[in-house]
Design a protein around this motif. Sequence first.
Motif, PDB file in Angstrom:
ATOM      1  N   ARG A  25      87.136 107.011  27.918  1.00 40.62           N
ATOM      2  CA  ARG A  25      86.202 105.889  28.105  1.00 40.62           C
ATOM      3  C   ARG A  25      85.771 105.777  29.571  1.00 40.62           C
ATOM      4  O   ARG A  25      84.594 105.544  29.867  1.00 40.62           O
ATOM      5  CB  ARG A  25      86.864 104.590  27.650  1.00 40.62           C
ATOM      6  CG  ARG A  25      85.944 103.375  27.638  1.00 40.62           C
ATOM      7  CD  ARG A  25      86.662 102.149  27.109  1.00 40.62           C
ATOM      8  NE  ARG A  25      87.159 102.349  25.748  1.00 40.62           N
ATOM      9  CZ  ARG A  25      88.451 102.457  25.419  1.00 40.62           C
ATOM     10  NH1 ARG A  25      89.383 102.370  26.354  1.00 40.62           N
ATOM     11  NH2 ARG A  25      88.800 102.635  24.164  1.00 40.62           N
ATOM     12  N   GLY A  42      82.150 106.473  29.251  1.00 38.59           N
ATOM     13  CA  GLY A  42      81.668 105.190  28.751  1.00 38.59           C
ATOM     14  C   GLY A  42      80.218 104.907  29.094  1.00 38.59           C
ATOM     15  O   GLY A  42      79.527 104.181  28.363  1.00 38.59           O
ATOM     16  N   ARG A  43      79.732 105.474  30.195  1.00 37.35           N
ATOM     17  CA  ARG A  43      78.340 105.253  30.607  1.00 37.35           C
ATOM     18  C   ARG A  43      77.404 106.371  30.147  1.00 37.35           C
ATOM     19  O   ARG A  43      76.217 106.364  30.464  1.00 37.35           O
ATOM     20  CB  ARG A  43      78.259 105.126  32.131  1.00 37.35           C
ATOM     21  CG  ARG A  43      78.954 103.888  32.683  1.00 37.35           C
ATOM     22  CD  ARG A  43      78.633 103.661  34.142  1.00 37.35           C
ATOM     23  NE  ARG A  43      79.201 104.681  35.016  1.00 37.35           N
ATOM     24  CZ  ARG A  43      78.487 105.574  35.697  1.00 37.35           C
ATOM     25  NH1 ARG A  43      77.170 105.580  35.612  1.00 37.35           N
ATOM     26  NH2 ARG A  43      79.090 106.455  36.475  1.00 37.35           N
ATOM     27  N   TYR A 100      75.562 108.878  24.755  1.00 36.71           N
ATOM     28  CA  TYR A 100      75.940 108.928  23.338  1.00 36.71           C
ATOM     29  C   TYR A 100      77.387 108.541  23.073  1.00 36.71           C
ATOM     30  O   TYR A 100      77.868 108.702  21.945  1.00 36.71           O
ATOM     31  CB  TYR A 100      75.659 110.334  22.784  1.00 36.71           C
ATOM     32  CG  TYR A 100      74.185 110.661  22.795  1.00 36.71           C
ATOM     33  CD1 TYR A 100      73.352 110.235  21.765  1.00 36.71           C
ATOM     34  CD2 TYR A 100      73.626 111.370  23.857  1.00 36.71           C
ATOM     35  CE1 TYR A 100      71.988 110.513  21.789  1.00 36.71           C
ATOM     36  CE2 TYR A 100      72.267 111.655  23.887  1.00 36.71           C
ATOM     37  CZ  TYR A 100      71.456 111.222  22.851  1.00 36.71           C
ATOM     38  OH  TYR A 100      70.116 111.498  22.883  1.00 36.71           O
ATOM     39  N   TYR A 101      78.056 108.021  24.075  1.00 36.66           N
ATOM     40  CA  TYR A 101      79.461 107.642  23.889  1.00 36.66           C
ATOM     41  C   TYR A 101      79.631 106.666  22.726  1.00 36.66           C
ATOM     42  O   TYR A 101      80.491 106.849  21.855  1.00 36.66           O
ATOM     43  CB  TYR A 101      79.995 107.023  25.183  1.00 36.66           C
ATOM     44  CG  TYR A 101      81.398 106.483  25.062  1.00 36.66           C
ATOM     45  CD1 TYR A 101      82.491 107.319  25.226  1.00 36.66           C
ATOM     46  CD2 TYR A 101      81.621 105.128  24.780  1.00 36.66           C
ATOM     47  CE1 TYR A 101      83.780 106.830  25.109  1.00 36.66           C
ATOM     48  CE2 TYR A 101      82.908 104.640  24.660  1.00 36.66           C
ATOM     49  CZ  TYR A 101      83.982 105.481  24.830  1.00 36.66           C
ATOM     50  OH  TYR A 101      85.255 104.990  24.697  1.00 36.66           O
ATOM     51  N   GLU A 102      78.824 105.637  22.695  1.00 41.70           N
ATOM     52  CA  GLU A 102      78.965 104.601  21.670  1.00 41.70           C
ATOM     53  C   GLU A 102      78.694 105.112  20.265  1.00 41.70           C
ATOM     54  O   GLU A 102      79.159 104.549  19.279  1.00 41.70           O
ATOM     55  CB  GLU A 102      78.035 103.421  21.972  1.00 41.70           C
ATOM     56  CG  GLU A 102      78.371 102.673  23.256  1.00 41.70           C
ATOM     57  CD  GLU A 102      79.721 101.975  23.184  1.00 41.70           C
ATOM     58  OE1 GLU A 102      80.198 101.704  22.059  1.00 41.70           O
ATOM     59  OE2 GLU A 102      80.302 101.725  24.254  1.00 41.70           O
ATOM     60  N   PHE A 103      77.961 106.209  20.164  1.00 42.35           N
ATOM     61  CA  PHE A 103      77.623 106.747  18.843  1.00 42.35           C
ATOM     62  C   PHE A 103      78.792 107.512  18.213  1.00 42.35           C
ATOM     63  O   PHE A 103      78.900 107.576  16.978  1.00 42.35           O
ATOM     64  CB  PHE A 103      76.412 107.686  18.944  1.00 42.35           C
ATOM     65  CG  PHE A 103      75.125 106.978  19.230  1.00 42.35           C
ATOM     66  CD1 PHE A 103      74.329 106.487  18.201  1.00 42.35           C
ATOM     67  CD2 PHE A 103      74.697 106.804  20.540  1.00 42.35           C
ATOM     68  CE1 PHE A 103      73.136 105.836  18.464  1.00 42.35           C
ATOM     69  CE2 PHE A 103      73.501 106.155  20.820  1.00 42.35           C
ATOM     70  CZ  PHE A 103      72.722 105.668  19.774  1.00 42.35           C
ATOM     71  N   GLU A 160      84.287 106.210  18.519  1.00 41.94           N
ATOM     72  CA  GLU A 160      85.211 105.605  17.564  1.00 41.94           C
ATOM     73  C   GLU A 160      85.573 106.546  16.419  1.00 41.94           C
ATOM     74  O   GLU A 160      86.713 106.554  15.955  1.00 41.94           O
ATOM     75  CB  GLU A 160      84.633 104.303  17.009  1.00 41.94           C
ATOM     76  CG  GLU A 160      84.758 103.127  17.959  1.00 41.94           C
ATOM     77  CD  GLU A 160      86.205 102.848  18.354  1.00 41.94           C
ATOM     78  OE1 GLU A 160      87.059 102.770  17.446  1.00 41.94           O
ATOM     79  OE2 GLU A 160      86.480 102.724  19.547  1.00 41.94           O
TER      80      GLU A 160
END
Length: 203
Positions: A91, A95-96, A99-102, A105
């Motif tokens: 992270r 994290g920045r 496409y990390y958020e895609f 998880e």
Amino acid sequence: MKKVLPLLTSTAYFPPAHWFAAAHQLGDWRIEAHENYQKGGWRNRCRIIGPNGILDLSVPLEKGKHQKKPIQEVTISYRNDWWREHEQSIRTAYGRSPYYEFYAEELFSIARQRPATIWELNEALINKLSQLLQLRVPPVSTGDFVFPGDEGFHRPKNLPTSLLPYPQVFSDRFGFTPGLSVLDSLFCLGPQAKINFENLLDE
């Protein structure tokens, strides 16, 4: 690399991006399922880059991980919450990224299920990564042990490690850093990672 041969690698924890690039181009990736555990390499380790530079993340293994133990029997140690530490490091590093958020998880959830062996963990991660990256052919396990002298395969030591440079999270500090885990390509490029992969073996 004129002759089209399958790629043969060991299992690996979040493998290097250039393995996926070679597999994507060759269309055939075999993972050695019948070797004995060996120290070194990427079997329980991956490399990312964060705000302080290159960082290697290692999955702790239970004692008895000597070279005579079959790779599929090497068990993971859960004496501490190492996966939480890995999540935090990843992270911090990505994290920045665009496409990390895609994807994060989906990948984190695999280790949270506490697979018993490094083989199980890696297999689940590689299959998920192959799906996210839309590899032409998913990797398959070898049916028998492949002897080191077998010339019917491409091996990682003979592959170029550098992809076409792309914007990494900390490029402003370190420039483009090759040889990283596929996490770097996935989080920084997303769907464009596959296009970047198609140029590796043209060098």
